[in-house]
Design an enzyme around this catalytic site. Structure first.
Site, PDB file in Angstrom:
ATOM      1  N   HIS A  48       0.786  -1.207  -0.195  1.00  0.00           N
ATOM      2  CA  HIS A  48      -0.219  -0.060  -0.037  1.00  0.00           C
ATOM      3  C   HIS A  48       0.960   1.558   0.017  1.00  0.00           C
ATOM      4  O   HIS A  48       0.854   2.172  -0.599  1.00  0.00           O
ATOM      5  CB  HIS A  48      -0.960  -0.121   1.023  1.00  0.00           C
ATOM      6  CG  HIS A  48      -1.722   1.196   1.424  1.00  0.00           C
ATOM      7  ND1 HIS A  48      -2.353   1.946   0.306  1.00  0.00           N
ATOM      8  CD2 HIS A  48      -1.665   2.179   2.351  1.00  0.00           C
ATOM      9  CE1 HIS A  48      -3.012   3.082   0.938  1.00  0.00           C
ATOM     10  NE2 HIS A  48      -2.551   3.348   2.374  1.00  0.00           N
ATOM     11  N   HIS A  72       3.546   6.741   5.868  1.00  0.00           N
ATOM     12  CA  HIS A  72       2.506   7.466   6.207  1.00  0.00           C
ATOM     13  C   HIS A  72       1.374   6.668   7.211  1.00  0.00           C
ATOM     14  O   HIS A  72       0.727   7.146   8.176  1.00  0.00           O
ATOM     15  CB  HIS A  72       1.501   7.886   5.160  1.00  0.00           C
ATOM     16  CG  HIS A  72       0.679   6.824   4.349  1.00  0.00           C
ATOM     17  ND1 HIS A  72       1.132   6.234   3.423  1.00  0.00           N
ATOM     18  CD2 HIS A  72      -0.699   6.352   4.594  1.00  0.00           C
ATOM     19  CE1 HIS A  72       0.362   5.154   2.898  1.00  0.00           C
ATOM     20  NE2 HIS A  72      -0.912   5.458   3.763  1.00  0.00           N
ATOM     21  N   GLU A  76       0.379   5.260  12.962  1.00  0.00           N
ATOM     22  CA  GLU A  76      -0.878   4.797  13.276  1.00  0.00           C
ATOM     23  C   GLU A  76      -1.053   3.218  13.319  1.00  0.00           C
ATOM     24  O   GLU A  76      -1.698   3.093  14.292  1.00  0.00           O
ATOM     25  CB  GLU A  76      -1.994   5.316  11.834  1.00  0.00           C
ATOM     26  CG  GLU A  76      -3.281   4.952  12.103  1.00  0.00           C
ATOM     27  CD  GLU A  76      -4.048   5.337  10.966  1.00  0.00           C
ATOM     28  OE1 GLU A  76      -4.970   4.828  10.659  1.00  0.00           O
ATOM     29  OE2 GLU A  76      -3.526   6.414  10.072  1.00  0.00           O
ATOM     30  N   ASP A  77      -0.403   2.369  12.663  1.00  0.00           N
ATOM     31  CA  ASP A  77      -0.529   1.124  12.593  1.00  0.00           C
ATOM     32  C   ASP A  77       0.604   0.062  13.231  1.00  0.00           C
ATOM     33  O   ASP A  77       0.356  -0.975  13.276  1.00  0.00           O
ATOM     34  CB  ASP A  77      -0.751   0.570  11.171  1.00  0.00           C
ATOM     35  CG  ASP A  77      -2.213   0.965  10.505  1.00  0.00           C
ATOM     36  OD1 ASP A  77      -2.866   1.449  11.278  1.00  0.00           O
ATOM     37  OD2 ASP A  77      -2.060   1.185   9.403  1.00  0.00           O
ATOM     38  N   ASP A 139      -3.012   8.438  -0.836  1.00  0.00           N
ATOM     39  CA  ASP A 139      -3.186   7.445  -0.019  1.00  0.00           C
ATOM     40  C   ASP A 139      -4.674   7.027  -0.278  1.00  0.00           C
ATOM     41  O   ASP A 139      -5.288   5.750  -0.390  1.00  0.00           O
ATOM     42  CB  ASP A 139      -3.025   7.700   1.401  1.00  0.00           C
ATOM     43  CG  ASP A 139      -3.782   6.989   2.487  1.00  0.00           C
ATOM     44  OD1 ASP A 139      -3.498   5.783   2.517  1.00  0.00           O
ATOM     45  OD2 ASP A 139      -4.158   7.272   3.438  1.00  0.00           O
ATOM     46  N   ASP A 259     -26.383  14.031 -26.038  1.00  0.00           N
ATOM     47  CA  ASP A 259     -26.439  14.954 -27.405  1.00  0.00           C
ATOM     48  C   ASP A 259     -25.644  16.087 -27.535  1.00  0.00           C
ATOM     49  O   ASP A 259     -25.592  16.704 -28.410  1.00  0.00           O
ATOM     50  CB  ASP A 259     -28.003  15.045 -27.620  1.00  0.00           C
ATOM     51  CG  ASP A 259     -28.639  14.074 -28.210  1.00  0.00           C
ATOM     52  OD1 ASP A 259     -28.296  13.181 -28.470  1.00  0.00           O
ATOM     53  OD2 ASP A 259     -30.205  14.262 -27.941  1.00  0.00           O
TER      54      ASP A 259
END
Length: 703
Positions: A48, A72, A76-77, A139, A259
């Site tokens: 990712h 990034h 957070e993870d 992201d 159209d």
């Protein structure tokens, strides 16, 4: 799926070797940090951040942005924190990563609040470094491309958020290619059936259109060549979501939208755009009122083009955009073109400064918003891409959202002008403040030193800046009035023991604040004025020896001298007016609510919450108008309602509301809400109504 080697080769075409090595090092760091983690699709998690970096590499973003893309999700993870990143990769990269990271440590009461607070945090980081939003958009783009593996409800939530926030941000930053992809992917995830049916219809029509598109393109190219203009002519494809939006907003069928044929003409210089425009206007007749010059007046995101609509073969409409190559790149890449072209081009510099101006505007809204939900509500308003362009008296262009009014214009120029605005002139003519502005108008704001924002403006302003500034002012005013009312109420409660707040020593005041667990004397008085704390309890803290004494009748009550005031309101159940016997009770968040002494609701409050009752009286002179309910029984006759309204208006009273109930074939009851100054005024009105030949009975309504 790309690899770090492929990415490194790509980066070596525009970055220095040592910068490429830093990007590689950040990849290896991320790979180690995310070891063992997998995405919902089952792939290793590090694929990712690598893909996000590849998206940014297509825009030729700098090495720090690419490093932030690789890292990034690390804060957070994984267990790695910001200081650890800072020591490894420097402060700038750590700040970028922190700006993109969500707020994972805080518990939120709802998903909406969580998303709003994350957006608020990202905005603050964007103001410091605009690259934060570019990393975030890349992201989000990869997440949207890989939505398939998620649960249906999560897929819909992410798609809705993308359509409401990230696609408009990409539009705001002029990143058209990314916006289109966001919209089509979001549309497909949110409405899969509509998307697939529309795509099937589009595929069918595309084959039938090819020949006609080719004919028009040949005709345009031939005419331009004859006039000596070198240009690239492209037939433009409408993307799925824009077709869907037009079908909904313009209530048109798929056939009507298809159209219209769209073309883009790309030339080498700005003056050639205008020459090419003249050339195609001689080929096909232009539609009056459909020409827009976004080269002379660029859009808020820096977008520049000439737009025109022509009447082609068999009367079919042809939309044409004319622009230079630089304008075309800026339209597709937007602010990212700042890095793509190493910021050499003036137009690109302008786009970059406009993006900064927009972020600065977001920051102002953020500072004035009460909470993150209010902030995101106001920010969403400012993300709408449609704009009007109006002029100040000195000829400066001001960009506003479509439907903006003179009040929006005033706040866009300066918050102080908005706060002191009383009237406006549009093209030198007096006009209502609520009138929607049109592009090209010149707007003059008339101000007064004594003026202040009107709460009713919130009913018609459309810009986020105006909305947040008005709310901010009203909150400040409400706070000021609550403190003032709280002070009066506490002083009233202290009179029985011959004390007042003014007589307190500094030590006594500090002790009172401490005992009441308030942050300051002002916040304590505000809590009393807002009805969140009783004045009696504060008085007891100061004079505990008198705590048992019920002293409500031992001192002069508070007085009301005006109908206006944010912290004193008048109950709708009995609608008290000057001259009535009154009492009040404190209501949490509202301050004092005034009732008639005989009101049944007040009687219930006296029995259930006697400590919230406060004595109150009318001042000798009371200004303003007070609403009162009048019940009139009349014979059913033609024009009776108009006669009744005229008779009341003749007595100088405004009518706020009329409700008619038919009792039988001959009689009906009219319930009126009128604005009066006092009981004498009301008596005069009722006397004049009573003598009307059709009136059977008139009385003041009671609950």
């Amino acid at each position: 799926m790309g690899t770090i080697e492929k990415l490194s080769q790509r980066l070596s075409t525009y970055l220095e070797p040592d910068q490429v090595n830093l990007v590689r090092r950040s990849y290896l760091y991320a790979e180690q940090a995310h070891e063992g983690q997998r995405r919902s699709s089952g792939e290793p998690y590090v694929t990712h951040p690598l893909t996000v970096a590849q998206i940014l590499a297509e825009m030729h973003m700098d090495h720090q942005s690419l490093m932030a893309a690789m890292l990034h999700d690390v804060i957070e993870d994984t267990a790695i924190n910001k200081p650890a990143l800072q020591s490894q990769f420097g402060e700038t990269v750590a700040d970028l990563v922190d700006g993109v990271s969500k707020l994972t440590q805080i518990e939120f009461s709802s998903q909406a609040e969580k998303e709003a607070e994350n957006f608020r945090k990202m905005t603050l980081a964007m103001a410091k470094d605009i690259r934060v939003i570019l990393v975030k958009l890349a992201d989000r783009l990869h997440n949207m491309r890989t939505l398939g593996a998620l649960r249906p409800e999560k897929k819909r939530r992410i798609a809705r958020q993308t359509l409401e926030i990230y696609a408009p941000i990409a539009a705001r930053l002029g990143m058209n290619d990314m916006r289109i992809e966001f919209e089509d992917l979001g549309f497909n995830a949110l409405h899969p059936l509509r998307s697939s049916r529309l795509q099937a219809a589009l595929n069918t029509v595309r084959g039938n259109r090819k020949e006609l598109v080719h004919t028009i393109k040949d005709a345009i190219e031939t005419r331009l060549a004859r006039d000596g203009i070198v240009a690239i002519v492209e037939g433009r494809e409408k993307h799925l979501y824009s077709i869907y939006q037009k079908m909904r907003s313009k209530k048109k069928s798929f056939k009507e939208i298809m159209d219209v044929y769209a073309f883009r003409i790309i030339v080498d210089q700005v003056d050639t755009c205008y020459r090419a425009l003249g050339s195609i206007h001689n080929l096909y007749k232009p539609v009056v009122g459909e020409f827009k010059d976004y080269i002379a007046i660029p859009k808020a995101n820096g977008y520049q083009s000439l737009h025109t609509v022509l009447v082609g073969i068999h009367g079919m409409p042809i939309e044409v955009q004319l622009r230079t190559k630089e304008m075309d790149e800026l339209a597709n890449y937007g602010i990212a073109a700042h890095w793509l072209y190493k910021a050499n081009d003036d137009d690109i510099q302008v786009g970059h400064s406009r993006a900064r101006k927009w972020v600065k505007g977001l920051l102002e809204i953020q500072q004035q918003a009460g909470n993150s939900l209010e902030f995101i509500e106001n920010a969403k308003i400012d993300l709408f891409p449609d704009e009007v362009y109006v002029f100040t008296p000195k000829g400066k262009i001001v960009e506003l959202p479509a439907g903006a009014t003179a009040v929006d214009f005033a706040f866009a120029v300066h918050t102080d002008i908005g706060n002191r605005c009383i009237a406006c002139r549009i093209n030198d003519r007096l006009a209502p403040l609520s009138q929607a502005l049109q592009s090209g108008q010149r707007v003059t704001i008339i101000t007064s030193e004594d003026a202040q924002p009107n709460p009713n403006w919130l009913n018609f302003v459309v810009s986020g800046k105006a909305r947040s500034a008005i709310r901010h002012f009203l909150k400040s005013q409400r706070r000021h009035q609550s403190v003032e009312l709280g002070q009066r109420m506490v002083n009233q409660a202290l009179k029985s023991v011959n004390l007042s707040l003014e007589k307190l020593t500094e030590d006594q005041a500090q002790q009172l604040v401490k005992d009441s667990a308030a942050s300051s004397m002002e916040s304590l008085l505000e809590a009393v004025g807002m009805g969140n704390r009783s004045a009696a309890s504060v008085a007891k803290l100061l004079a505990s020896q008198h705590a048992e004494e019920d002293s409500h009748e031992m001192f002069a009550p508070l007085t009301i001298d005006s109908a206006d005031g944010l912290m004193i309101s008048f109950a709708r159940c009995c609608r008290p007016i000057p001259g009535d016997n009154i009492a009040a009770h404190t209501s949490a968040g509202k301050g004092l609510v005034v009732h008639q002494e005989s009101c049944r609701n007040l009687l219930e409050i006296r029995n259930s919450k006697p400590d919230t009752i406060s004595p109150i009286s009318w001042a000798e002179t009371v200004s303003g108008e007070f609403l009162v309910s009048i019940r009139v029984e009349v014979k059913s006759e033609r024009g009776i309602i108009a006669s009744l309204a005229t008779r009341i208006s003749e007595q100088g009273a405004g009518i706020e509301k009329i409700q008619v109930n038919e009792r039988d074939a001959h009689n009906m009851t009219v319930q009126l809400t009128a604005a009066v100054s006092n009981r004498v005024h009301l008596a005069n009105i009722m006397r004049r109504v009573r003598v009307m030949h059709s009136v059977i009975r008139v009385a003041r309504s009671k609950n």
